[in-house]
Design a protein around this motif. Structure first.
Motif, short mmCIF file in Angstrom:
data_model
loop_
_atom_site.label_atom_id
_atom_site.label_comp_id
_atom_site.label_asym_id
_atom_site.label_seq_id
_atom_site.Cartn_x
_atom_site.Cartn_y
_atom_site.Cartn_z
N TRP A 1 0.85 -1.21 0.00
CA TRP A 1 0.00 0.00 0.00
C TRP A 1 0.88 1.25 0.00
O TRP A 1 0.65 2.19 -0.77
N VAL B 1 -3.08 6.53 -4.44
CA VAL B 1 -3.59 6.39 -3.08
C VAL B 1 -4.93 5.66 -3.15
O VAL B 1 -5.92 6.20 -3.61
N LEU C 1 -8.08 4.01 -1.37
CA LEU C 1 -8.85 3.90 -0.12
C LEU C 1 -9.77 2.69 -0.20
O LEU C 1 -10.74 2.60 0.53
N PHE D 1 -12.80 4.07 -3.04
CA PHE D 1 -13.67 4.05 -1.86
C PHE D 1 -15.10 3.69 -2.29
O PHE D 1 -15.76 2.82 -1.69
N ILE E 1 -13.70 -0.05 5.84
CA ILE E 1 -12.67 0.94 5.52
C ILE E 1 -11.57 0.90 6.58
O ILE E 1 -10.44 1.32 6.33
N THR F 1 -8.15 -0.32 5.48
CA THR F 1 -7.26 0.64 4.82
C THR F 1 -6.72 1.65 5.82
O THR F 1 -5.58 2.08 5.71
N VAL F 2 -7.54 2.01 6.81
CA VAL F 2 -7.06 2.90 7.87
C VAL F 2 -5.85 2.27 8.56
O VAL F 2 -4.83 2.92 8.80
N LEU G 1 -2.85 2.33 6.37
CA LEU G 1 -2.34 3.70 6.36
C LEU G 1 -1.53 3.97 7.61
O LEU G 1 -0.43 4.51 7.56
N GLY H 1 -13.44 1.45 19.76
CA GLY H 1 -13.25 2.74 19.09
C GLY H 1 -12.03 3.50 19.55
O GLY H 1 -11.51 4.33 18.81
N LEU I 1 -8.88 2.91 17.30
CA LEU I 1 -8.94 3.60 16.02
C LEU I 1 -8.80 5.11 16.19
O LEU I 1 -8.19 5.78 15.37
N LEU I 2 -9.38 5.62 17.28
CA LEU I 2 -9.29 7.06 17.55
C LEU I 2 -7.83 7.47 17.72
O LEU I 2 -7.36 8.44 17.11
N GLY J 1 -5.95 7.30 14.48
CA GLY J 1 -6.24 8.47 13.65
C GLY J 1 -5.46 9.68 14.11
O GLY J 1 -4.88 10.40 13.31
N LEU J 2 -5.43 9.89 15.43
CA LEU J 2 -4.73 11.06 15.98
C LEU J 2 -3.23 10.98 15.69
O LEU J 2 -2.61 11.98 15.31
N VAL K 1 -1.75 9.28 13.25
CA VAL K 1 -1.53 9.48 11.81
C VAL K 1 -1.59 10.97 11.49
O VAL K 1 -0.73 11.49 10.76
N LEU K 2 -2.58 11.66 12.05
CA LEU K 2 -2.71 13.10 11.82
C LEU K 2 -1.44 13.83 12.24
O LEU K 2 -0.89 14.62 11.49
#
Lengths: 309, 290
Positions: free
Chosen positions: A45, A55, A57, A116, A232, A235-236, A239, A272, A275-276, A279-280, A282-283
């Motif tokens: 990926w 990219v 998704l 997507f 999804i 893919t997250v 990523l 959750g 994943l939260l 996400g943070l 990765v951001l």
């Protein structure tokens, strides 16, 4: 490092990894299987995203297709499981080839959303398809009782193949074409690179690996549900694994995957939260350290690694 | 006769829903038009606004429409500062990097909402929207009608904003020629901040209207970003007229898809329509540059 001693290190490492299930406990074996599966999918990926500018998704399409094909072929058609896995890989590659025609016409952002959309269409189709259990899902009974000591090997093999594939791709003529597309597609096209063939080959190879990951994963988990198989969040996770270490590097996803598995176990009981946090992180990395942790470390230590590493 | 009337009714409801879809897509379209980026978290922002409105409704007993007095400025600020502190920093790294950042943001919003509000279905439905309207023998859905009328009003205001105000003109100038805009003293980054604020302000209105029309979950956002993307693809980037027409097409696709294929395959039909248009016109029905 001399070339010869580098090969010796690789051989020793492979020997250790091959013998590992014999002397580590069940819990660690589970963790290692996850580690290898995510590593395998994230390597390809990241390669696609970084070097070819593709990219996707929608890689969950192939996770789901790999899982469903393997389960359906072995349960409904009595095909031996290893053969089902191989057939599912071929099917996934074929599907990627088919999807290339509509999707690879789209560039950049449009491709990302196109994949997507395609993934959602396939998820909704599986949710309504009675033959594969529709919204109830599918229990893969034939895979019950397959010990993790056995599942460990295809997972390891996938990770190793994926790493070598990325390494070889990077240095091949195809990889050269892909990198020129990643840098500027119009210029690449002008210089005579067959952009569609290059991108499609890369997409098919990456999807082949991802399908096989999905197939091995279903043997490990023995349960399929359209919402989770085509989620999804696959893919997250890829990523996350790819971005943490550094997108497009080979070592990066190794660090990323180890962190990912550790995270999964640490926050397993909080729905959750894992994943939260993913996400943070990765951001934060995308904004503050876009080259990834591994690139920052190797620069600090002055390792002078050549690009795909 | 009755049969024809029910078809007309269906098409009317599709049209009404289309107005709401157009409004939902506006934020995506305006950011794509001005900055040439796609905000994957677009739909999640709409759902976030719906949850904000729900919280205000539950704690102060306020009508969802009135709650917009608070929700809209909050979302404006969210857009402004998110643009300022994150997107502006990665903009130079290309559109794909922005996709990844907003994708990560989408995951963050979804899971934050999941932690706070659990996975239960929520709705902003209010009693007065459940009444039956009858108009020349047709039954327009009041929930869609409210969305449609609000969308038209908001679009009218946006049109005036783009044509008459300095900020609106600056927003149109930046994508047209960034260098020339810079020369006459328009700082593109500041314009981007305001554009993102405006986009999320409109998304907040759309989110509340969607919450009035449909139930929502923490993970409903991706559905709306995909539908909004469909609207943008059909209408062309940054074009108000195109966005409205794209909205109408998708509204009809959803309503007719539901009628002919059942609610199970309604959404799938919609996505297939979008994919088909992407295939036939990789750059949108009405041209438009990316």
């Amino acid at each position: 490092m001399e070339l010869k001693s580098r090969y010796i290190y690789i051989v020793i490492l492979l020997a250790v990894l091959t013998s590992l299930p014999l002397w580590v406990g069940g819990f660690l074996r589970d963790a290692l299987i996850l580690f290898f599966l995510y590593l395998a999918a994230a390597e390809v990926w990241g390669f696609m995203a970084k070097h070819a500018g593709i990219v996707s998704l929608g890689q969950q399409i192939f996770i789901g297709v790999g899982g469903y094909t393997t389960a359906v072929l072995s349960m409904y058609f009595g095909i031996p499981m290893y053969a089902s896995v191989i057939i599912s890989g071929l099917l996934g590659a074929g599907l990627a080839g088919l999807l290339s025609f509509p999707l690879l016409r789209l560039r950049g952002v449009y491709f990302a959303i196109g994949t997507f959309l395609a993934a959602e269409v396939i998820r909704l189709a599986f949710s309504g398809w009675e033959f594969v259990g529709a919204g109830k899902g599918l229990i893969f009974r034939d895979a019950y009782g397959i010990p993790t000591t056995i599942i460990y090997y295809p997972a390891l093999a996938l990770a190793v193949i994926s790493i070598f594939l990325v390494y070889l791709l990077y240095h091949s003529k195809l990889g050269f074409g892909l990198r020129s597309i990643g840098a500027d597609e119009d210029v690449a096209c002008g210089l005579g690179v067959n952009t569609f063939v290059c991108k499609a080959t890369c997409f098919i190879l990456a999807s082949l690996i991802t399908t096989l990951v999905g197939a091995v994963n279903v043997i490990h988990h023995t349960y399929l549900h359209p919402t989770s198989a085509f989620s999804i969040s696959w893919t997250v996770n890829f990523l996350f694994v790819a971005v943490i270490g550094g997108v497009g590097t080979i070592v990066g996803p190794i660090i990323g995957s180890a962190l990912f598995v550790a995270f999964g176990y640490l926050f397993a009981q909080y729905l959750g939260l894992s994943l939260l946090l993913e996400g943070l992180i990765v951001l934060a990395i995308l904004i503050a350290l876009p080259q990834g942790v591994w690139s920052a470390i190797s620069r600090k230590l002055k390792l002078n690694l050549k690009p795909p590493l | 006769m009755m049969e024809i009337l029910s078809y007309i009714n269906l098409i009317l409801n599709g049209l009404l829903l289309g107005g709401l879809f157009a409004l939902t897509a506006f934020g995506l379209s305006v950011l794509a038009g001005i900055m040439r980026v796609i905000n994957i978290a677009h739909g999640d922002f709409a759902i976030l606004a719906a949850y904000l409105s729900l919280t205000i409704m539950n704690s102060f007993g306020m009508d969802p429409f009135l709650s917009l007095v608070f929700v809209a400025p909050i979302m404006f600020a969210v857009g402004y500062f998110f643009q300022k502190f994150t997107i502006n920093r990665v903009l130079a790294m290309g559109a794909n990097q922005v996709v990844l950042v907003t994708f990560a943001l989408s995951i963050v919003i979804q899971n934050l909402l999941l932690l706070i509000f659990t996975a239960d279905a929520r709705s902003l439905i209010t009693p007065y929207l459940l009444t039956n309207i009858e108009l020349f023998g047709l039954n327009p859905s009041p929930r869609y009608a409210v969305g449609f009328i609000s969308a038209l009003i908001v679009f009218g205001l946006i049109f005036i904003f783009f044509k008459k105000t300095y900020l609106g003109k600056a927003m149109r100038a930046v994508p047209f020629d960034p260098e020339a805009a810079k020369m006459i003293g328009i700082k593109s980054e500041v314009i981007y901040n305001y554009a993102a604020g405006l986009a999320l302000l409109v998304v907040a209105i759309a989110g509340v209207l969607l919450g009035l029309a449909f139930t929502f979950y923490p993970d409903t956002g991706p559905m709306y970003v995909l539908l909004s993307f469909g609207v943008v693809v059909m209408g062309g980037l940054g074009s108000l007229k195109g966005t409205l027409i794209g909205g109408f097409i998708l509204g009809e696709a959803l309503v007719l898809g539901g009628f002919f294929f059942g609610s199970r395959f309604q959404l799938m039909f919609c996505y297939l329509v979008i994919l088909a248009i992407l295939y036939l016109r990789p750059r949108g029905l009405f041209g438009g540059k990316v």
